[in-house]
Design an enzyme around this catalytic site. Structure first.
Site, PDB file in Angstrom:
ATOM      1  N   SER A 140       0.834  -1.127   0.059  1.00  0.00           N
ATOM      2  CA  SER A 140      -0.040   0.031   0.091  1.00  0.00           C
ATOM      3  C   SER A 140       0.975   1.112   0.187  1.00  0.00           C
ATOM      4  O   SER A 140       1.708   1.595   0.825  1.00  0.00           O
ATOM      5  CB  SER A 140      -0.888  -0.207   1.205  1.00  0.00           C
ATOM      6  OG  SER A 140      -1.688   1.258   1.399  1.00  0.00           O
ATOM      7  N   LYS A 166      -1.209  -1.161  -4.177  1.00  0.00           N
ATOM      8  CA  LYS A 166      -2.360  -0.236  -3.969  1.00  0.00           C
ATOM      9  C   LYS A 166      -2.147   1.201  -3.643  1.00  0.00           C
ATOM     10  O   LYS A 166      -0.932   1.376  -3.096  1.00  0.00           O
ATOM     11  CB  LYS A 166      -3.122  -0.671  -2.592  1.00  0.00           C
ATOM     12  CG  LYS A 166      -3.996   0.217  -1.867  1.00  0.00           C
ATOM     13  CD  LYS A 166      -4.666  -0.647  -0.673  1.00  0.00           C
ATOM     14  CE  LYS A 166      -4.962   0.394   0.571  1.00  0.00           C
ATOM     15  NZ  LYS A 166      -5.466  -0.516   1.646  1.00  0.00           N
ATOM     16  N   LYS A 168      -2.753   5.215  -2.590  1.00  0.00           N
ATOM     17  CA  LYS A 168      -3.808   5.988  -1.874  1.00  0.00           C
ATOM     18  C   LYS A 168      -4.176   7.281  -2.674  1.00  0.00           C
ATOM     19  O   LYS A 168      -3.239   7.669  -3.736  1.00  0.00           O
ATOM     20  CB  LYS A 168      -3.176   6.693  -0.576  1.00  0.00           C
ATOM     21  CG  LYS A 168      -2.802   5.565   0.277  1.00  0.00           C
ATOM     22  CD  LYS A 168      -4.218   5.122   0.859  1.00  0.00           C
ATOM     23  CE  LYS A 168      -3.596   4.066   1.975  1.00  0.00           C
ATOM     24  NZ  LYS A 168      -4.814   3.497   2.753  1.00  0.00           N
ATOM     25  N   ASP A 193      -7.276   3.359  -3.139  1.00  0.00           N
ATOM     26  CA  ASP A 193      -8.152   3.525  -1.544  1.00  0.00           C
ATOM     27  C   ASP A 193      -8.198   4.939  -1.447  1.00  0.00           C
ATOM     28  O   ASP A 193      -7.201   5.591  -1.258  1.00  0.00           O
ATOM     29  CB  ASP A 193      -7.005   2.875  -0.591  1.00  0.00           C
ATOM     30  CG  ASP A 193      -7.657   2.889   0.878  1.00  0.00           C
ATOM     31  OD1 ASP A 193      -8.800   3.270   0.863  1.00  0.00           O
ATOM     32  OD2 ASP A 193      -7.220   2.359   1.794  1.00  0.00           O
ATOM     33  N   GLU A 218     -11.123   1.051  -3.223  1.00  0.00           N
ATOM     34  CA  GLU A 218     -11.656   0.617  -1.730  1.00  0.00           C
ATOM     35  C   GLU A 218     -12.295   2.005  -0.884  1.00  0.00           C
ATOM     36  O   GLU A 218     -11.514   3.120  -1.278  1.00  0.00           O
ATOM     37  CB  GLU A 218     -10.095   0.367  -0.988  1.00  0.00           C
ATOM     38  CG  GLU A 218     -10.366   0.046   0.569  1.00  0.00           C
ATOM     39  CD  GLU A 218      -8.752  -0.556   1.091  1.00  0.00           C
ATOM     40  OE1 GLU A 218      -8.017  -0.707   0.106  1.00  0.00           O
ATOM     41  OE2 GLU A 218      -8.749  -0.559   2.294  1.00  0.00           O
ATOM     42  N   ASP A 243     -13.653  -0.826   3.628  1.00  0.00           N
ATOM     43  CA  ASP A 243     -12.945  -1.177   4.776  1.00  0.00           C
ATOM     44  C   ASP A 243     -13.364  -0.349   5.972  1.00  0.00           C
ATOM     45  O   ASP A 243     -13.851  -1.006   6.819  1.00  0.00           O
ATOM     46  CB  ASP A 243     -11.362  -0.361   4.329  1.00  0.00           C
ATOM     47  CG  ASP A 243     -10.552  -0.193   5.034  1.00  0.00           C
ATOM     48  OD1 ASP A 243     -10.738  -0.623   6.595  1.00  0.00           O
ATOM     49  OD2 ASP A 243      -9.203   0.270   5.094  1.00  0.00           O
ATOM     50  N   LYS A 267      -9.762  -6.004   8.519  1.00  0.00           N
ATOM     51  CA  LYS A 267      -8.756  -5.781   9.516  1.00  0.00           C
ATOM     52  C   LYS A 267      -9.223  -6.239  10.915  1.00  0.00           C
ATOM     53  O   LYS A 267     -10.232  -5.830  11.206  1.00  0.00           O
ATOM     54  CB  LYS A 267      -8.645  -3.966   9.652  1.00  0.00           C
ATOM     55  CG  LYS A 267      -7.761  -3.722   8.235  1.00  0.00           C
ATOM     56  CD  LYS A 267      -7.640  -2.092   8.518  1.00  0.00           C
ATOM     57  CE  LYS A 267      -7.120  -1.631   7.058  1.00  0.00           C
ATOM     58  NZ  LYS A 267      -7.212  -0.134   6.916  1.00  0.00           N
ATOM     59  N   GLY A 295      -4.044  -3.873   6.641  1.00  0.00           N
ATOM     60  CA  GLY A 295      -3.228  -3.496   7.261  1.00  0.00           C
ATOM     61  C   GLY A 295      -3.143  -1.905   7.944  1.00  0.00           C
ATOM     62  O   GLY A 295      -4.019  -1.304   7.589  1.00  0.00           O
TER      63      GLY A 295
END
Ligand code: OSB
Ligand code: MG
Length: 375
Positions: A140, A166, A168, A193, A218, A243, A267, A295
């Site tokens: 990520s 992934k 952000k 995400d 996400e 998430d 998570k 994570g």
């Protein structure tokens, strides 16, 4: 088994590189660690709350309060046999899943040690297939100052062997980023995400991403929302993953009942621990909804717990579980985790319990505050 003593630590470790998301920036990672002692054994757990309420309303400060004033007194000097009992013991406290999960994890570690099983094997008890020995993982990557820098970091991780990336995103740093990543890496398995930085009125941004063949998108919308996500899902082709909004097995049920998502990021901390996380996994598996393990920049203790969870049969997408050296130069536990570059996996610990040893010298070097609770 009777828990005779509990140690609580507030620690801070420097991150190898700053982690920037739509909700904030972390240069050093604070968290709480907890050790429960009983029957001559010690079990460890990690509370992944951050120092400020950016991802969750919980912080290291609220978690310290909830643990020391409510959760620890509820299990200290009392008898329990199996970790599944812990969540009911905590039902008198509303919310605060990250605080609860730390003790839940320690209960899984100490009881697995008692049973001579790895946490992975103990979690896999109810399934015909045993736990996986290796778990598919990805990285990520936080928001970088420029798209070129992002491309460079992607290249570096891909060359190291990470098979899923992934990224952000936040408003203004999204479509163009995705377009350029897809152009530069036509075959890359990548996803985005949003960490709740968008509104349903931003749907056009996500429609425009249909052409980029994203693995999934996400949590673009609000951290409490499932309804607007169900609406967004109807107008985009990219699979939608939740998430932040999934706080429990019930929330997973509600979200799936209204068609809010195609995939769930589990998570364990966000759903109060490993017992509930396995429940979310079971609900999703029943409905053939794929899950993966998220994570929170964990230490080795949390990372060992992620690997145990992700070894269960329904975890079919790669998890946000990277090698230790992506996060910390040193860490408070051994051995450190490394990537198996040939198949983008990390090996699941198979020694009793979580399978990691705490390095007490390193732990004291990074501890900001510690307290011992005895009867
Ligand atoms: O949204 O998945 C997230 C880290 C902190 C808080 C929230 C998130 C993340 C990550 C990092 O994406 C995952 C990791 O490598 O631990
Ligand atoms: Mg996320």
């Amino acid at each position: 088994m009777i828990i005779e003593r509990i140690d609580l630590y507030h620690i801070s470790q420097q991150l190898v590189s700053p982690f920037v998301t739509s909700f904030g920036r972390e240069d050093e990672r604070q968290c709480l660690l907890i050790a429960v002692h009983g029957a001559g054994l010690t079990g460890w757990g990690e509370c992944v709350a951050t120092s400020w309420p950016g991802y969750s309303y919980e912080t290291t400060g609220t978690a310290w309060h909830i643990l020391s004033d409510f959760l620890i007194p509820a299990i200290l000097d009392s008898e329990f046999q199996e970790p599944e009992e812990i969540i009911d013991r905590f039902s008198f406290v509303r919310g605060h899943p990250l605080a609860k999960a730390a003790l839940d994890q320690a209960a899984w570690d100490i009881t697995a040690k008692r049973d001579g099983l790895s946490v992975a094997a103990k979690l896999a008890g109810p399934y015909e297939e045993g736990p996986r020995q290796r778990v598919k993982v990805g990285v990520s990557i936080g928001i970088q100052p420029t798209i070129d820098q992002t491309l460079e970091i992607i290249r570096r991780h891909r060359d190291q062997g990470y098979g899923r990336i992934k990224l952000k995103i936040r408003p203004g740093h999204d479509i163009e980023l995705a377009r350029q990543v897809r152009l530069a890496f036509p075959e890359l398995m990548f996803m985005l995400d949003g960490n709740s930085a968008y509104r349903l009125s931003d749907s056009a941004i996500f429609k425009a991403m249909d052409e980029f063949n994203l693995l999934m998108l996400e949590q673009p919308l609000d951290y409490e929302d499932i309804y607007d996500h169900s609406q967004l899902r109807q107008v985009i082709k990219t699979p939608l993953c939740l998430d932040e909004s999934i706080h429990s097995a019930d929330h997973a049920r509600y979200a799936l009942a209204i068609g809010a998502c195609d995939v769930i990021n589990i998570k364990p901390a966000r759903v109060s621990g490993w017992t509930e996380a396995r429940e979310v996994h079971d609900i999703c598996r029943q409905l053939q909804v794929p899950v993966w393990c998220g994570g929170m920049l964990e230490t080795g203790i949390g990372r060992a717990g992620q690997l145990a969870l992700a070894s269960l049969p329904g975890f079919t997408f790669p998890g946000d579980i990277s090698a230790t050296d992506r996060y910390y130069l040193e860490d408070i536990s051994r051995p450190s985790f490394t990537l198996n570059a040939e198949d983008s996996t990390i090996t699941v610990p198979n020694r009793p319990g979580l399978g990691v040893e705490v390095d007490h010298n390193r732990l004291s070097a990074v501890t900001l505050r510690a307290e011992i609770f005895t009867v």
